[in-house]
Design a protein around this motif. Structure first.
Motif, PDB file in Angstrom:
ATOM      1  N   ARG A   1      -8.594  12.486  -4.450  1.00  0.00           N
ATOM      2  CA  ARG A   1      -7.659  12.946  -3.408  1.00  0.00           C
ATOM      3  C   ARG A   1      -6.209  12.699  -3.822  1.00  0.00           C
ATOM      4  NH1 ARG A   1      -4.487   9.764   0.539  1.00  0.00           N
ATOM      5  NH2 ARG A   1      -6.310   8.442   0.909  1.00  0.00           N
ATOM      6  N   PHE A   2      -5.929  11.521  -4.408  1.00  0.00           N
ATOM      7  CA  PHE A   2      -4.555  11.261  -4.876  1.00  0.00           C
ATOM      8  C   PHE A   2      -4.202  12.238  -5.996  1.00  0.00           C
ATOM      9  CE2 PHE A   2      -5.086   6.810  -3.094  1.00  0.00           C
ATOM     10  CZ  PHE A   2      -4.106   6.945  -2.123  1.00  0.00           C
TER      11      PHE A   2
ATOM     12  N   ARG B   1       4.325   2.722  -2.089  1.00  0.00           N
ATOM     13  CA  ARG B   1       4.072   3.777  -3.086  1.00  0.00           C
ATOM     14  C   ARG B   1       4.876   5.040  -2.750  1.00  0.00           C
ATOM     15  NH1 ARG B   1      -1.174   5.531  -1.561  1.00  0.00           N
ATOM     16  NH2 ARG B   1      -0.051   6.954  -0.214  1.00  0.00           N
TER      17      ARG B   1
ATOM     18  N   ASP C   1       1.658  -0.576   6.366  1.00  0.00           N
ATOM     19  CA  ASP C   1       0.673  -1.665   6.406  1.00  0.00           C
ATOM     20  C   ASP C   1       1.338  -2.926   5.854  1.00  0.00           C
ATOM     21  OD1 ASP C   1      -1.622  -0.212   7.313  1.00  0.00           O
ATOM     22  OD2 ASP C   1      -1.690   0.754   5.350  1.00  0.00           O
TER      23      ASP C   1
ATOM     24  N   ARG D   1     -11.033   8.627  -3.348  1.00  0.00           N
ATOM     25  CA  ARG D   1      -9.602   8.410  -3.135  1.00  0.00           C
ATOM     26  C   ARG D   1      -8.828   8.826  -4.387  1.00  0.00           C
ATOM     27  NH1 ARG D   1      -7.314   5.028   0.655  1.00  0.00           N
ATOM     28  NH2 ARG D   1      -6.014   3.913  -0.845  1.00  0.00           N
TER      29      ARG D   1
ATOM     30  N   LYS E   1      -8.395  15.796   3.366  1.00  0.00           N
ATOM     31  CA  LYS E   1      -7.004  15.567   2.941  1.00  0.00           C
ATOM     32  C   LYS E   1      -6.712  16.366   1.678  1.00  0.00           C
ATOM     33  CE  LYS E   1      -6.212  10.929   4.809  1.00  0.00           C
ATOM     34  NZ  LYS E   1      -6.042   9.501   4.499  1.00  0.00           N
TER      35      LYS E   1
ATOM     36  N   ARG F   1      -6.888  -4.502  -5.034  1.00  0.00           N
ATOM     37  CA  ARG F   1      -6.612  -3.143  -4.540  1.00  0.00           C
ATOM     38  C   ARG F   1      -7.020  -2.080  -5.564  1.00  0.00           C
ATOM     39  NH1 ARG F   1      -3.364  -3.040   0.158  1.00  0.00           N
ATOM     40  NH2 ARG F   1      -3.295  -5.169   0.932  1.00  0.00           N
ATOM     41  N   ASP F   2      -7.026  -0.807  -5.114  1.00  0.00           N
ATOM     42  CA  ASP F   2      -7.581   0.254  -5.961  1.00  0.00           C
ATOM     43  C   ASP F   2      -6.709   0.645  -7.153  1.00  0.00           C
ATOM     44  OD1 ASP F   2      -5.780   1.471  -4.226  1.00  0.00           O
ATOM     45  OD2 ASP F   2      -7.216   2.892  -3.372  1.00  0.00           O
TER      46      ASP F   2
ATOM     47  N   ASN G   1      -0.759   1.463  -5.714  1.00  0.00           N
ATOM     48  CA  ASN G   1      -1.026   0.958  -4.359  1.00  0.00           C
ATOM     49  C   ASN G   1      -1.020  -0.561  -4.312  1.00  0.00           C
ATOM     50  OD1 ASN G   1      -1.401   3.527  -3.431  1.00  0.00           O
ATOM     51  ND2 ASN G   1      -3.640   3.487  -3.527  1.00  0.00           N
TER      52      ASN G   1
ATOM     53  N   ASP H   1     -15.902  -0.599  -4.614  1.00  0.00           N
ATOM     54  CA  ASP H   1     -15.953   0.382  -3.531  1.00  0.00           C
ATOM     55  C   ASP H   1     -16.010   1.802  -4.112  1.00  0.00           C
ATOM     56  OD1 ASP H   1     -15.638   1.953  -1.328  1.00  0.00           O
ATOM     57  OD2 ASP H   1     -13.691   1.147  -0.732  1.00  0.00           O
TER      58      ASP H   1
ATOM     59  N   LYS I   1       3.995   7.698   5.858  1.00  0.00           N
ATOM     60  CA  LYS I   1       3.200   8.026   7.055  1.00  0.00           C
ATOM     61  C   LYS I   1       2.979   6.821   7.947  1.00  0.00           C
ATOM     62  CE  LYS I   1       0.621  10.820   4.465  1.00  0.00           C
ATOM     63  NZ  LYS I   1      -0.667  10.492   3.943  1.00  0.00           N
ATOM     64  N   GLU I   2       2.475   5.746   7.363  1.00  0.00           N
ATOM     65  CA  GLU I   2       2.305   4.541   8.187  1.00  0.00           C
ATOM     66  C   GLU I   2       2.556   3.310   7.339  1.00  0.00           C
ATOM     67  OE1 GLU I   2      -1.819   4.931   9.536  1.00  0.00           O
ATOM     68  OE2 GLU I   2      -2.428   3.817   7.741  1.00  0.00           O
TER      69      GLU I   2
ATOM     70  N   GLY J   1       0.802  -1.241   0.000  1.00  0.00           N
ATOM     71  CA  GLY J   1       0.000   0.000   0.000  1.00  0.00           C
ATOM     72  C   GLY J   1       0.824   1.276   0.000  1.00  0.00           C
ATOM     73  N   GLY J   2       0.342   2.258   0.774  1.00  0.00           N
ATOM     74  CA  GLY J   2       0.879   3.616   0.738  1.00  0.00           C
ATOM     75  C   GLY J   2       2.374   3.711   1.036  1.00  0.00           C
TER      76      GLY J   2
ATOM     77  N   ARG K   1     -13.489   4.703  -3.719  1.00  0.00           N
ATOM     78  CA  ARG K   1     -12.274   4.795  -4.533  1.00  0.00           C
ATOM     79  C   ARG K   1     -12.312   5.985  -5.491  1.00  0.00           C
ATOM     80  NH1 ARG K   1     -11.368  -1.708  -5.438  1.00  0.00           N
ATOM     81  NH2 ARG K   1     -10.251  -2.015  -3.467  1.00  0.00           N
TER      82      ARG K   1
END
Ligand code: CTP
Length: 365
Positions: free
Chosen positions: A140-141, A11, A23, A137, A183, A91-92, A96, A131, A20-21, A7-8, A134
């Motif tokens: 936002r991306f 990427r 996963d 998302r 965001k 995944r989206d 990612n 979903d 940031k975090e 994921g993020g 997305r």
């Protein structure tokens, strides 16, 4: 058992952004095995566990199995036979859907690295339409990655335009949509968020904006001076036809809706022919006598918005600023005039004194 960073984090490392975090996805394991190793299960729709020391999130690899027609007709499978490639497929975006092994090797079945190099935000597969969040998302991306040169692929725009229904968008959790919006608001290109939602043909379900071009132009201008999400949101709201509807649909937090409501009142104040008592009434509505500094900020922002929009004004904002300055200066004088008066008389006297100040300032006395 094999563990992959996904994921993020993967990427952002490839893009050169701050991570940031982290996963993680676990392959070849199950719930019992992870619990025996000290992982703690968290309350989630899927089997997700917290690492005993780092507290980072570890999810069991999952895939979907079609059980009935329609794009909702899937069942999730989490058994140890699920492959990392199967997990990545649902995944989206390709950027990612890259996994990284602990030796640094990348698992990239959907050419995410190449899309990152080509600065493309592109959906992975037909699973994208499972979903509708997305779409938000994606927008936002587009806003947060524009400064790195990223664009949304035409195929993804096409998919977003054609594959989602109004019902699906409106059944989304308000908080999740608002989180994406917030965001985007603090990003370098907040206007891109609204532009992509417009291209995806879903902007109008949540934001009743008459002319998206004007909104984009306004944000482009004011974002340099106003970097905060609350002010930027208020600027967008100054265009909304039905602000109440957006507030309800997105469950907008109070601090955001409060400033937007003040801006609407200031717009009225600056653009309509108002009598002295209407001016006073507006000042009450923007809580000028209780929170003068936030009321002044709203007036200043409104003044900037009106200038950018080229709106024709009935009352000069400078006159209103003059009035509020005089009202503030006469606070002590007014209070002493009210001393000793009965409570029931005080209110009408206070109004009379304030109206006098407004009248004198307007007539330049
Ligand atoms: N994901 C997805 N579909 C969603 C949400 C998430 O496919 N609707 C997948 C993506 O692979 C995503 C990962 O789950 O990268 C983690 O999601 P999240 O932590 O919400 O977002 P990040 O992509 O990590 O981005 P950011 O931290 O910037 O929000």
């Amino acid at each position: 058992m094999n563990v992959y960073l996904v994921g993020g984090a993967v990427r952002d490392e490839l893009i050169g952004r701050e991570i940031k975090e982290k996963d993680w996805v676990v392959v070849g394991s199950d719930e019992e095995d992870l619990l025996s190793k000290g992982f703690k299960k968290i309350n989630s729709k899927f089997p997700v566990f917290l690492h005993p020391e780092t507290k980072e999130e570890y999810a069991l690899a999952r895939k979907e199995k079609k059980v009935s027609p329609g794009h909702q007709g899937f069942k999730f499978i989490f058994d140890p036979s699920v492959k990392i490639e199967e997990d990545l497929k649902r995944r989206d975006f390709t950027m990612n859907a890259i996994a990284k092994k602990d030796n640094g090797e990348l698992i990239d079945p959907f050419a995410g690295v190449s899309d990152i190099n080509n600065k493309l935000i592109k959906h992975v597969s037909e699973f994208f339409i499972e979903d509708p969040l997305r779409v938000f998302r994606c927008a936002r991306f587009a806003a947060t990655l524009k400064s790195f040169g990223f664009k949304v692929s035409d195929e993804t725009i096409n998919l977003m335009q054609t594959k989602f229904s109004e019902g699906e968008f409106l059944s989304l959790s308000a908080e999740r949509v608002w989180t994406e919006t917030q965001k985007a608001l603090v990003s370098e290109y907040p206007e891109e968020y609204f532009s992509i939602l417009n291209k995806a043909d879903c902007l109008h379900y949540f934001f009743d904006l008459p002319d998206i071009k004007e909104v984009i132009e306004l944000i482009e201008h004011i974002k340099k001076k106003y970097v905060g999400d609350v002010e930027r949101w208020a600027a967008i709201c100054s265009f909304l036809i039905d602000q109440k509807k957006t507030n309800e649909l997105l469950k907008i937090p109070k601090k955001f809706s409060k400033l937007s409501e003040k801006i609407q009142e200031c717009i009225k104040l600056f653009t309509q022919k108002s009598s002295d008592s209407e001016i006073l009434d507006s000042l009450y509505k923007i809580s000028f006598f209780r929170e003068s500094s936030s009321a002044r900020k709203a007036m200043e922002l409104c003044d900037d918005l009106m200038k950018e929009k080229g709106s024709s004004l009935s009352l000069e904002p400078s006159l209103i600023l003059n009035i509020v300055t005089k009202l503030e200066k006469s606070k002590n004088e007014i209070n002493s005039s009210l001393k000793g008066m009965k409570d029931e008389d005080k209110k009408s006297k206070l109004t009379e004194l304030r109206l006098n100040i407004i009248r004198k300032t307007r007539t330049n006395l």
